[in-house]
Motif scaffolding. Structure first.
Motif, PDB file in Angstrom:
ATOM      1  N   ARG A 355       0.629  -1.843   0.880  1.00 60.48           N
ATOM      2  CA  ARG A 355      -0.112   0.166   0.385  1.00 60.48           C
ATOM      3  C   ARG A 355       0.625   1.457   0.348  1.00 60.48           C
ATOM      4  O   ARG A 355       1.646   1.678   0.851  1.00 60.48           O
ATOM      5  N   ASP A 356       1.079   2.150  -0.431  1.00 54.82           N
ATOM      6  CA  ASP A 356       1.102   3.337  -0.895  1.00 54.82           C
ATOM      7  C   ASP A 356       0.924   4.021  -0.190  1.00 54.82           C
ATOM      8  O   ASP A 356      -0.018   3.922   0.727  1.00 54.82           O
ATOM      9  N   ALA A 357       1.750   5.602   0.133  1.00 56.36           N
ATOM     10  CA  ALA A 357       1.357   5.855   1.157  1.00 56.36           C
ATOM     11  C   ALA A 357      -0.249   6.641   0.807  1.00 56.36           C
ATOM     12  O   ALA A 357       0.271   7.141  -0.774  1.00 56.36           O
ATOM     13  N   ARG A 358      -0.615   7.282   1.385  1.00 56.49           N
ATOM     14  CA  ARG A 358      -1.649   8.814   1.874  1.00 56.49           C
ATOM     15  C   ARG A 358      -2.540   8.667   2.837  1.00 56.49           C
ATOM     16  O   ARG A 358      -2.011   8.320   3.900  1.00 56.49           O
ATOM     17  N   ASP A 359      -3.348  10.440   2.202  1.00 57.19           N
ATOM     18  CA  ASP A 359      -3.791  10.694   4.137  1.00 57.19           C
ATOM     19  C   ASP A 359      -2.608  11.267   4.832  1.00 57.19           C
ATOM     20  O   ASP A 359      -2.765  11.372   6.116  1.00 57.19           O
ATOM     21  N   SER A 361      -0.038   9.502   5.759  1.00 62.30           N
ATOM     22  CA  SER A 361       0.774   7.708   6.141  1.00 62.30           C
ATOM     23  C   SER A 361       1.942   7.784   5.311  1.00 62.30           C
ATOM     24  O   SER A 361       1.604   7.678   4.026  1.00 62.30           O
ATOM     25  N   PRO A 363       3.935   4.322   3.170  1.00 64.63           N
ATOM     26  CA  PRO A 363       3.135   3.445   2.996  1.00 64.63           C
ATOM     27  C   PRO A 363       3.859   1.958   3.223  1.00 64.63           C
ATOM     28  O   PRO A 363       4.573   1.855   4.515  1.00 64.63           O
TER      29      PRO A 363
END
Length: 417
Positions: A355-359, A361, A363
């Motif tokens: 899972r890539d970094a988002r919001d 946060s 990865p």
């Protein structure tokens, strides 16, 4: 052969007058049946025998009632009938004192000084052989009944002298045959050795090719074995480097990583939320526990955003190796930790997703290996015994959803891998 002359019987030869010389007069031709192997020529008394009439042994023709004399090759034979002069065919031959005579009426079978065979006065054909010894070095008289066309019969002495030559010839032939046979055998052995060398070289080449093939297959099998996932082997290699962390009232997991610290001791990774209470309180000391052992450790640095803390202890432990490549979905993993304080716990699973970094946060790695409180800060290890992430949390109200921080983020942020 000298000319064969046969004096005529029944008429007396006319002698020349004393002191007078007369040429040699040959008699009439001799019929073939009357010719023998040795015919005496007509010598001239006191004169050498002409070349054409000379032979190795010449004797005057026997005349009935007259003596016969032996003429050696070196001297011209001569009859001394009482006066000089050549013998004339058909004329009377004067008697010589002391010489034997051949009478026409004599018995032809009676022995005579001319040999056992010869033309007798009766007209029977045959050669005359003078009696008496032969001159030294001269040829031997032919045997009785011998014919000029027949080969001479060798004596026993001559046969004995020929035996060594025959034996030597046989020995030479035998040795030559033996040498030829040995040469043939040597040639055969040489050919066989050459063929054996060729076969040996071919066999060695085949063996080398087979060995190369076996080495390649062994290498491939080793790669396959390395790629084969073996949780037991992974756990056995990782467990000595994993500890339970006690930070105040909270427990979690930490693991040694990289090379030894610069000032000695060991560097370790764990989650920030495991040591957060101690860090926020201004304290820096935590404890590493393993079975009945306890080691003090110091909080060196923290990354609140990525939930990572760097610890250091004075004890020396084997650090784990960080994986150089990013994980892929379906990759098998082993998670080691102390869930609920139960140290040396091992669970297995696969990488569910990256899972890539988002919001805001970073990865994360999603995996399905079961984890519980206390697994936080524990290593997530692939089949090659390399750390791919740091277990950090699990989804609430769900099963089989665990999350880990990629090891690359920790190594890049703290530079201790």
């Amino acid at each position: 052969m000298p000319p064969r002359i046969e004096p005529a019987y029944g008429s007396a030869p006319a002698w020349p007058a004393p002191g007078a010389s007369a040429p040699f007069q040959p008699g009439p031709p001799v019929p073939p049946q009357a010719v023998g192997p040795y015919q005496p020529g007509a010598p001239v008394p006191g004169q050498p025998v002409p070349a054409q009439a000379a032979g190795p042994f010449q004797s005057a023709a026997p005349v009935p009632g007259q003596p016969a004399a032996f003429v050696p090759p070196q001297a011209a034979p001569a009859f001394q009938p009482g006066g000089p002069g050549p013998l004339q065919p058909g004329g009377p031959v004067p008697a010589q004192p002391g010489a034997p005579t051949l009478s026409p009426s004599a018995d032809p079978a009676a022995p005579a000084p001319y040999g056992p065979a010869g033309t007798q006065p009766s007209g029977a054909p045959g050669p005359y052989f003078p009696a008496g010894p032969l001159p030294p070095g001269g040829p031997a008289w032919p045997a009785a009944g011998a014919h000029p066309g027949q080969p001479p019969v060798l004596s026993s002495g001559a046969r004995r002298r020929r035996w060594p030559s025959l034996v030597a010839a046989l020995v030479v032939l035998l040795l030559a045959g033996l040498a030829g046979f040995q040469a043939y055998q040597i040639d055969r052995l040489t050919n066989r050795l050459a063929a054996t060398d060729r076969r040996l070289a071919e066999a060695q080449g085949d063996d080398r090719a087979r060995l190369d093939g076996l080495e390649k297959r062994a290498g491939a099998l080793e790669q396959q074995a390395g790629a084969t996932f073996n949780p037991e082997a992974v756990a056995g290699a990782v467990l000595p480097s994993v500890f339970r962390v006690r930070a105040g009232q909270f427990t979690g997991t930490a693991f040694a990583v990289g090379k030894p610290a610069a000032g000695g001791g060991t560097n370790l990774f764990t989650n920030f939320h495991v040591v957060e209470a101690v860090w926020e309180a201004g304290d820096r000391e935590v404890f590493l526990e393993r079975t009945d052992q306890r080691f003090p450790a110091t909080i060196v640095k923290v990354d609140k955003t990525n939930d990572i803390a760097h610890l250091r202890t004075t004890g020396r432990f084997t650090g784990l190796t960080a994986a150089p490549d990013a994980v892929k979905s379906g990759q098998q993993i082993v998670v080691v930790g102390a869930p609920l304080g139960l140290e040396d716990s091992v669970t297995t699973g696969v990488v569910s997703a990256f899972r890539d970094a988002r919001d805001g946060s970073g990865p994360v790695i999603q995996f399905d290996a079961p984890i519980n409180p206390g697994n936080s800060g524990g290593p997530v290890v692939n089949g090659s015994k390399q750390v791919v992430g740091i277990a950090t949390a699990k989804a609430r109200d769900a099963e089989g959803i665990g999350l880990a921080v990629p090891i690359k983020i920790a190594c890049d942020g703290f530079k201790i891998c």
